[in-house]
Design an enzyme around this catalytic site. Structure first.
Site, mmCIF file in Angstrom:
data_model
loop_
_atom_site.group_PDB
_atom_site.id
_atom_site.type_symbol
_atom_site.label_atom_id
_atom_site.label_comp_id
_atom_site.label_asym_id
_atom_site.label_seq_id
_atom_site.Cartn_x
_atom_site.Cartn_y
_atom_site.Cartn_z
ATOM 1 N N ASP A 1 82.785 67.181 50.354
ATOM 2 C CA ASP A 1 83.970 66.677 49.656
ATOM 3 C C ASP A 1 83.887 66.914 48.156
ATOM 4 O OD1 ASP A 1 86.512 65.319 49.913
ATOM 5 O OD2 ASP A 1 85.601 63.623 48.875
ATOM 6 N N GLY B 1 94.567 56.203 47.434
ATOM 7 C CA GLY B 1 94.432 55.584 48.746
ATOM 8 C C GLY B 1 93.532 54.375 48.574
ATOM 9 N N GLY C 1 99.832 57.127 47.307
ATOM 10 C CA GLY C 1 100.512 58.110 46.465
ATOM 11 C C GLY C 1 101.690 58.752 47.168
#
Length: 389
Positions: A144, A204, A326
């Site tokens: 990531d 988030g 978002g």
């Protein structure tokens, strides 16, 4: 028949996807909601319905997903699956590359488990289930933070000696890279232009802001670990070292206890008792003081980071909102952009309110800086990477 399984265990959700001959045939998204967890299934992109499950079923949701794939005749048995790829969120130069997940990788992952208590323990459990159910497959670890490997040294290094930095591998690695990469890949399709200077707000349960220059990461608000940076659901973000050391002394905490505390009892949860932005926005509308103050702090930090990144980029061509809050909350987007007209960011209220959980441009016509909502697609980004491993 080439079948690939994608497993993305987040800090408060899970995503599964099955690709068959390069076609995404089945998805499942599991997220906390109310008294349980909501599970939504999509067959070839078409939602099949949502159900509510308890915590035990949440932990066993991969088994349920695989069973669903067999029921739908997408696979005959588990031996049809050739590869499984998992999203890995972990600090370290070692973890900034996509790799085959072998015994050595697992050992390194366990060595940093305490630093990332919201991600790695869940990932290790998921890997355990995968190895049990699919012992024959090739297991891939997709980083990531790899997208942020382009961050220049003068930005990614802390104000420590070079020897300390290198020997202890202490860098700002940045996270949400898969999400940001998936967004950057689709800017032209959504906005109709190739933006040179972009800021992406991933909002988030985890929250980050990324500065993009010519398609590459220049800076990311998360640092060494994904608990750093902005206020998040239960993560305190950048807590002043003096305040943290004082807190450790008062509460007689060891380093590992402090690490866990600031990532699970900080942020919006620590400020209000609740880590769900949806609930906090409702509490704010009702005029509740704690929620109002927490949302104000949350919004301010994001605004400040957008402003700072606009400065270092030398201006801004595009501001993107992505991830659950978002994409879904027009109220939150309005709060964040409200005071940013001074740097050329102005949204159209009607467009903003109409753009819920879908891609679209929400900035006013005639404004040079575009503002868009672009749905994150970490799953497709992970699959794209698996084809190179």
């Amino acid at each position: 028949m080439g079948v690939t399984l994608i497993v993305n265990p987040g800090s408060s959700s899970k995503k599964f996807a099955l690709y068959k001959d390069d076609v995404r045939v089945l998805d499942a998204y599991v997220e906390s909601g109310g008294d349980g967890y909501n599970v939504c299934t999509l067959l070839k992109g078409v939602q099949q319905g949502c159900t509510t499950i308890n915590r035990r079923r949440f932990h066993e949701s991969l088994n349920d997903f695989l069973q669903k794939a067999k029921e739908l005749n997408l696979i005959n048995d588990l031996f049809d699956i050739e590869k499984v790829a998992v999203r890995v969120v972990a600090p370290g130069t070692f973890f900034q590359e996509h790799k085959v997940l072998d015994v050595g990788y697992m050992q390194k992952l366990k060595s940093v488990e305490a630093i990332v208590p919201l991600h790695i323990p869940h990932l290790l459990k998921e890997i355990e289930i995968i190895n049990k159910e699919l012992p024959h497959i090739k297991l891939l670890a997709v980083s990531d933070s790899a997208f942020h490997s382009t961050i220049p040294d003068f930005i990614r290094e802390y104000s420590l000696s070079e020897s300390e930095t290198k020997s202890h591998d202490l860098y700002r690695f940045g996270y949400h890279g898969l999400s940001v990469a998936s967004v950057i890949r689709r800017i032209h399709a959504v906005v109709g232009m190739d933006a040179e200077r972009v800021v992406v707000c991933h909002i988030g349960s985890g929250v980050s802001v990324t500065a993009i220059k010519n398609g590459k990461s220049l800076d990311n608000s998360m640092g060494y670990a994904p608990g750093n940076g902005l206020i998040m659901g239960s993560r305190a973000g950048d807590l002043d070292t003096g305040a943290l050391l004082t807190l450790m002394q008062i509460k007689n905490m060891k380093a590992i206890d402090a690490q866990n505390f600031v990532q699970t009892s900080g942020g919006l949860k620590g400020m209000t008792g609740d880590n769900d932005l949806r609930i906090l926005l409702e509490r704010k509308v009702k005029g509740e003081v704690l929620a109002t103050k927490a949302i104000a702090s949350f919004v301010y930090q994001i605004q400040k980071t957008i402003g700072a990144y606009t400065a270092v980029l030398g201006g801004l061509d595009l501001l993107v909102f992505t991830a659950t809050a978002g994409e879904r909350s027009s109220i939150l987007r309005d709060l964040i952009t409200k005071n940013l007209s001074g740097i050329g960011i102005v949204i159209d209220q009607d467009k903003n309110e109409a753009c819920i959980s879908k891609n679209g441009v929400i900035s006013q016509m005639g404004i040079n800086t575009k503002v868009a909502v672009i749905k994150t697609d970490e799953t497709d980004e992970i699959f794209r990477i698996t084809k190179t491993l």
